[in-house]
Design a protein around this motif. Structure first.
Motif, mmCIF file in Angstrom:
data_model
loop_
_atom_site.group_PDB
_atom_site.id
_atom_site.type_symbol
_atom_site.label_atom_id
_atom_site.label_comp_id
_atom_site.label_asym_id
_atom_site.label_seq_id
_atom_site.Cartn_x
_atom_site.Cartn_y
_atom_site.Cartn_z
ATOM 1 N N ASP A 74 17.434 -19.774 -28.502
ATOM 2 C CA ASP A 74 18.156 -19.253 -26.976
ATOM 3 C C ASP A 74 16.367 -19.611 -25.973
ATOM 4 O OD1 ASP A 74 18.962 -18.152 -25.051
ATOM 5 O OD2 ASP A 74 19.611 -16.985 -26.050
ATOM 6 N N TRP A 75 15.952 -20.336 -26.010
ATOM 7 C CA TRP A 75 14.716 -19.846 -25.254
ATOM 8 C C TRP A 75 15.065 -19.335 -24.006
ATOM 9 C CZ3 TRP A 75 14.508 -21.677 -20.218
ATOM 10 C CH2 TRP A 75 15.692 -22.799 -19.439
ATOM 11 N N LYS A 76 16.113 -19.323 -23.372
ATOM 12 C CA LYS A 76 15.685 -18.469 -22.267
ATOM 13 C C LYS A 76 15.916 -16.845 -22.150
ATOM 14 C CE LYS A 76 19.313 -21.857 -19.575
ATOM 15 N NZ LYS A 76 20.490 -21.561 -19.290
ATOM 16 N N TRP A 79 12.220 -16.720 -22.519
ATOM 17 C CA TRP A 79 10.911 -17.194 -22.063
ATOM 18 C C TRP A 79 9.458 -16.503 -22.008
ATOM 19 C CZ3 TRP A 79 8.815 -14.166 -17.800
ATOM 20 C CH2 TRP A 79 9.466 -13.835 -17.196
#
Length: 254
Positions: A74-76, A79
């Motif tokens: 879940d890179w969002k 960040w």
């Protein structure tokens, strides 16, 4: 002074990078194998660190791609952690010649023993997500510190990131491993940029090794995705204890 590297060394180090890439993809700690090999080949320490980061960048990039495609990162949400681990690594690389690694050589084994103990005794070290103890934004603090350590010293950074993902973010072990690759990729980008500007990187050797690292990481990441915690957990224990033994040996043998 330019170091002449023979062809057989290119081939052997590239082959070895397949193994280190596999280890890195599953549990981190590939540097435990690669760094002593680079130093044994006669490569000066600073050049060895710089070149190792270059090959590692490509390998971890391959793992990151595979975990992303599997929907495990879940890179969002993370960040900010990606940014702080990058900045931490920049500071770490810039600091390496100003700070002594001797103290770290003794402190890090103690931390690694703690990681191994947590993995062995914590009931949370499986693939089930649990309640997060720290928000994604707050998690950027610890990841920045680990990024600084990764830029300065390195061994065990991947294991620390995995343990932090489980303990602080409540992620299952496979998802924590996947997130660690994204963060490790960010710290390696920073290290490669700074080392590259310093002129310490052996680009031809590093890129040759990168081919092996990508192969090893490709196999390792797919293996980790397939087998999950039942593979990652024992691998983390072995890597953490092996790193501990190696660092303690280096410290007391010096």
């Amino acid at each position: 002074m330019k170091l002449e590297i023979e062809l057989w060394l290119f081939v052997s180090l590239t082959a070895l990078s397949v193994l280190t890439g596999f280890v890195d993809a599953v549990a981190g700690g590939g540097g435990l194998i690669m760094m002593p090999s680079l130093l044994a080949a006669g490569i000066p320490p600073a050049n060895a660190l710089a070149t190792n980061k270059l090959q590692s960048l490509f390998g971890i990039g391959m793992s990151c791609r595979n975990f992303l495609r599997a929907g495990l990162i879940d890179w969002k949400a993370h960040w900010l952690a990606v940014v702080t681990v990058f900045l931490g690594a920049v500071i770490g690389v810039l600091s390496i010649q100003q700070l002594s690694a001797e103290t770290l050589s003794l402190i890090i084994p103690i931390l690694l023993i703690g990681v191994a103990a947590y993995i062995v005794f914590s009931p949370r070290m499986d693939d089930s997500d649990s309640h997060e103890r720290m928000s994604a934004k707050a998690f950027a603090g610890p990841t920045g510190a680990i990024g600084l350590y990764d830029g300065f010293f390195g061994p065990g950074a991947g294991s620390f990131l995995i343990a932090a993902g489980v303990a602080l973010r409540g992620l299952g072990l496979t998802r924590a491993t996947a997130l660690s690759k994204l963060l490790n990729f960010s710290s390696n980008v920073a290290a490669v940029l700074v080392w590259g500007l310093s002129g310490k990187t052996y680009w031809a050797l590093g890129l040759a090794m990168a081919a092996g690292a990508m192969t090893g990481n490709y196999i390792g990441s797919h293996t980790a995705i397939r087998f999950g915690a039942k593979l990652i957990r024992p691998a983390l224990i072995v890597v953490s204890l092996a790193l501990t033994a190696k660092l303690l040996w280096d410290y007391f043998a010096a």
